[in-house]
Design a protein around this motif. Structure first.
Motif, short mmCIF file in Angstrom:
data_model
loop_
_atom_site.label_atom_id
_atom_site.label_comp_id
_atom_site.label_asym_id
_atom_site.label_seq_id
_atom_site.Cartn_x
_atom_site.Cartn_y
_atom_site.Cartn_z
N GLU A 14 15.84 18.67 -2.03
CA GLU A 14 14.99 18.14 -3.10
C GLU A 14 13.61 17.78 -2.58
OE1 GLU A 14 18.17 16.26 -6.28
OE2 GLU A 14 17.33 14.95 -4.75
N LEU A 15 13.54 17.30 -1.34
CA LEU A 15 12.23 16.97 -0.77
C LEU A 15 11.35 18.21 -0.67
CD1 LEU A 15 10.22 15.11 0.64
CD2 LEU A 15 11.47 15.47 2.79
N GLU A 16 11.88 19.33 -0.24
CA GLU A 16 11.11 20.55 -0.14
C GLU A 16 10.64 21.03 -1.51
OE1 GLU A 16 9.98 21.96 2.50
OE2 GLU A 16 10.93 20.43 3.76
N ARG A 17 11.49 20.96 -2.50
CA ARG A 17 11.11 21.41 -3.84
C ARG A 17 10.06 20.51 -4.45
NH1 ARG A 17 15.02 23.03 -8.18
NH2 ARG A 17 13.05 24.02 -8.75
N ARG A 76 0.85 -1.19 0.00
CA ARG A 76 0.00 0.00 0.00
C ARG A 76 0.88 1.24 0.00
NH1 ARG A 76 -2.66 -2.08 4.65
NH2 ARG A 76 -2.03 -0.12 5.65
N ASP A 77 0.39 2.31 -0.65
CA ASP A 77 1.16 3.54 -0.77
C ASP A 77 1.52 4.13 0.59
OD1 ASP A 77 1.06 3.27 -3.47
OD2 ASP A 77 -0.55 4.75 -3.77
N ASP A 78 0.59 4.02 1.55
CA ASP A 78 0.88 4.64 2.84
C ASP A 78 1.91 3.85 3.64
OD1 ASP A 78 -0.64 2.42 3.31
OD2 ASP A 78 -2.13 3.41 4.58
N GLU A 79 2.30 2.65 3.15
CA GLU A 79 3.33 1.86 3.82
C GLU A 79 4.69 2.03 3.16
OE1 GLU A 79 1.95 -2.14 3.75
OE2 GLU A 79 0.49 -1.82 5.37
N VAL A 80 4.75 2.87 2.13
CA VAL A 80 6.00 3.09 1.39
C VAL A 80 6.69 4.33 1.96
CG1 VAL A 80 7.03 3.61 -0.84
CG2 VAL A 80 5.08 2.02 -0.69
N GLU A 81 7.98 4.16 2.30
CA GLU A 81 8.77 5.28 2.78
C GLU A 81 9.83 5.62 1.73
OE1 GLU A 81 9.05 5.27 7.54
OE2 GLU A 81 10.04 3.56 6.59
N VAL A 82 9.92 6.91 1.41
CA VAL A 82 10.87 7.38 0.41
C VAL A 82 11.79 8.39 1.08
CG1 VAL A 82 11.15 8.51 -1.83
CG2 VAL A 82 9.16 7.03 -1.41
N PHE A 83 13.10 8.10 1.03
CA PHE A 83 14.10 8.96 1.65
C PHE A 83 14.80 9.78 0.57
CE2 PHE A 83 13.43 5.38 4.41
CZ PHE A 83 13.40 5.93 5.69
N GLN A 114 5.11 8.20 2.02
CA GLN A 114 5.69 8.86 3.18
C GLN A 114 7.10 9.33 2.80
OE1 GLN A 114 5.34 6.71 6.94
NE2 GLN A 114 3.77 5.38 6.04
N LEU A 115 7.22 10.60 2.52
CA LEU A 115 8.51 11.15 2.12
C LEU A 115 9.30 11.56 3.35
CD1 LEU A 115 7.49 13.34 -0.97
CD2 LEU A 115 8.09 10.90 -0.86
N ARG A 116 10.57 11.11 3.41
CA ARG A 116 11.41 11.39 4.56
C ARG A 116 12.66 12.13 4.10
NH1 ARG A 116 7.79 9.88 8.46
NH2 ARG A 116 7.12 7.70 8.22
N ALA A 117 13.13 13.06 4.88
CA ALA A 117 14.37 13.77 4.58
C ALA A 117 15.56 13.01 5.17
CB ALA A 117 14.33 15.19 5.15
N ASP A 118 16.60 12.86 4.36
CA ASP A 118 17.81 12.15 4.82
C ASP A 118 19.02 12.99 4.41
OD1 ASP A 118 19.86 10.51 5.52
OD2 ASP A 118 19.15 8.74 4.44
N PRO A 119 19.63 13.74 5.35
CA PRO A 119 20.75 14.62 5.02
C PRO A 119 21.97 13.86 4.46
CG PRO A 119 19.84 15.16 7.18
CD PRO A 119 19.22 13.85 6.77
N ALA A 120 22.03 12.56 4.72
CA ALA A 120 23.18 11.78 4.22
C ALA A 120 23.11 11.54 2.71
CB ALA A 120 23.26 10.44 4.96
N LEU A 121 21.93 11.76 2.13
CA LEU A 121 21.76 11.51 0.70
C LEU A 121 22.16 12.75 -0.10
CD1 LEU A 121 18.35 9.59 0.63
CD2 LEU A 121 20.64 8.64 0.36
N GLU A 122 22.90 12.54 -1.16
CA GLU A 122 23.25 13.64 -2.05
C GLU A 122 22.09 13.94 -2.98
OE1 GLU A 122 26.75 12.58 -4.14
OE2 GLU A 122 28.02 12.44 -2.35
N ALA A 123 22.18 15.06 -3.66
CA ALA A 123 21.14 15.43 -4.62
C ALA A 123 21.06 14.36 -5.71
CB ALA A 123 21.44 16.78 -5.24
N GLY A 124 19.85 13.96 -6.03
CA GLY A 124 19.63 12.93 -7.04
C GLY A 124 19.58 11.53 -6.49
N GLU A 125 19.88 11.36 -5.18
CA GLU A 125 19.84 10.03 -4.58
C GLU A 125 18.52 9.82 -3.85
OE1 GLU A 125 22.21 7.79 -5.27
OE2 GLU A 125 22.83 9.43 -6.57
#
Length: 233
Positions: A165-168, A153-160, A181-192
């Motif tokens: 990029e998440l804000e934009r 289900r879509d509500d069980e999917v987490e995207v880091f 469920q979009l999550r911010a992950d500072p360890a990820l570079e742009a495009g990851e």
């Protein structure tokens, strides 16, 4: 019948022999000795002539065999010396050819790597520009990645995602951003981007995809180390 005929008397054999050889009256023993001596002289003469003829034939045959053997030995020696000289000349040439092949292989490998690096650099620049203009395209990569995972289900999917990029994405397409469920992950570079669904995690970012593309490019430029050296001219 003839008249006044008188019978003829043959003279004795000794008298005939005495007349044939004046001053001698050989007997039967002398005749036998003369015959024996003549036979021996003929035998000796035949032996000497046969020996001389055989010796001449043997010398001629031996000379021919000696010449043939000498020519063969000289030919074998000349061949052996030629092989030795060729080996002495070929050794440095072989080493030089091997060094040229090694150098050519290294140059080709470096050239292929330069091409791959250049393509990767250009591709990263294009991706960075594209994501800068349209970061929402990352969500398309998320959808593609989810097709390879078990249904969830879509509500069980987490995207880091990278925080910027998440804000934009939320600003440009809030509807699609609310799907998961979009999550911010500072360890990820742009495009990851990382996706977690049904207890599994998958890489949905651009780096992994770019790496797969570069592997295909490098395979297409595959090594040609077995190509003849003349082909490099």
């Amino acid at each position: 019948m003839l008249k006044h005929a008188r019978p003829y008397r043959f003279p004795p054999l000794a008298q005939v022999l005495a007349q044939a050889q004046p001053g001698s009256a050989p007997g039967l023993g002398d005749v036998q000795a003369a015959l024996t001596q003549g036979f021996q002289e003929g035998l000796d003469k035949g032996y000497q002539e046969g020996l001389a003829s055989g010796r001449a034939d043997g010398q001629a045959h031996g000379l021919q065999e000696g010449l043939a053997q000498g020519r063969q030995q000289a030919l074998d020696q000349a061949r052996a010396e030629a092989r030795a000289r060729w080996a002495a000349l070929a050794t440095p040439v072989d080493a030089l050819m091997q060094a040229l092949r090694q150098q050519r292989a290294e140059e080709h490998a470096a050239l292929r790597q330069d091409v791959v690096d250049l393509v990767a650099k250009v591709a990263r620049q294009v991706i960075r520009c594209e994501l800068t203009l349209q970061p929402v395209q990352l969500l398309s990569l998320v959808e593609e990645t989810l097709t390879a995972l078990p249904p969830t289900r879509d509500d069980e999917v987490e995207v880091f995602l990278n925080p910027e990029e998440l804000e934009r994405i939320r600003e440009l397409d809030p509807t699609r951003a609310a799907r998961w469920q979009l999550r911010a992950d500072p360890a990820l570079e742009a495009g990851e981007c990382r996706v977690q669904a049904a207890g599994r995690e998958a890489d949905a970012g651009c780096r992994q995809r770019l790496g797969a593309c570069m592997a295909q490019v490098q395979a297409q430029l595959g090594p040609d180390d077995d190509a003849p050296l003349e082909a490099a001219a």
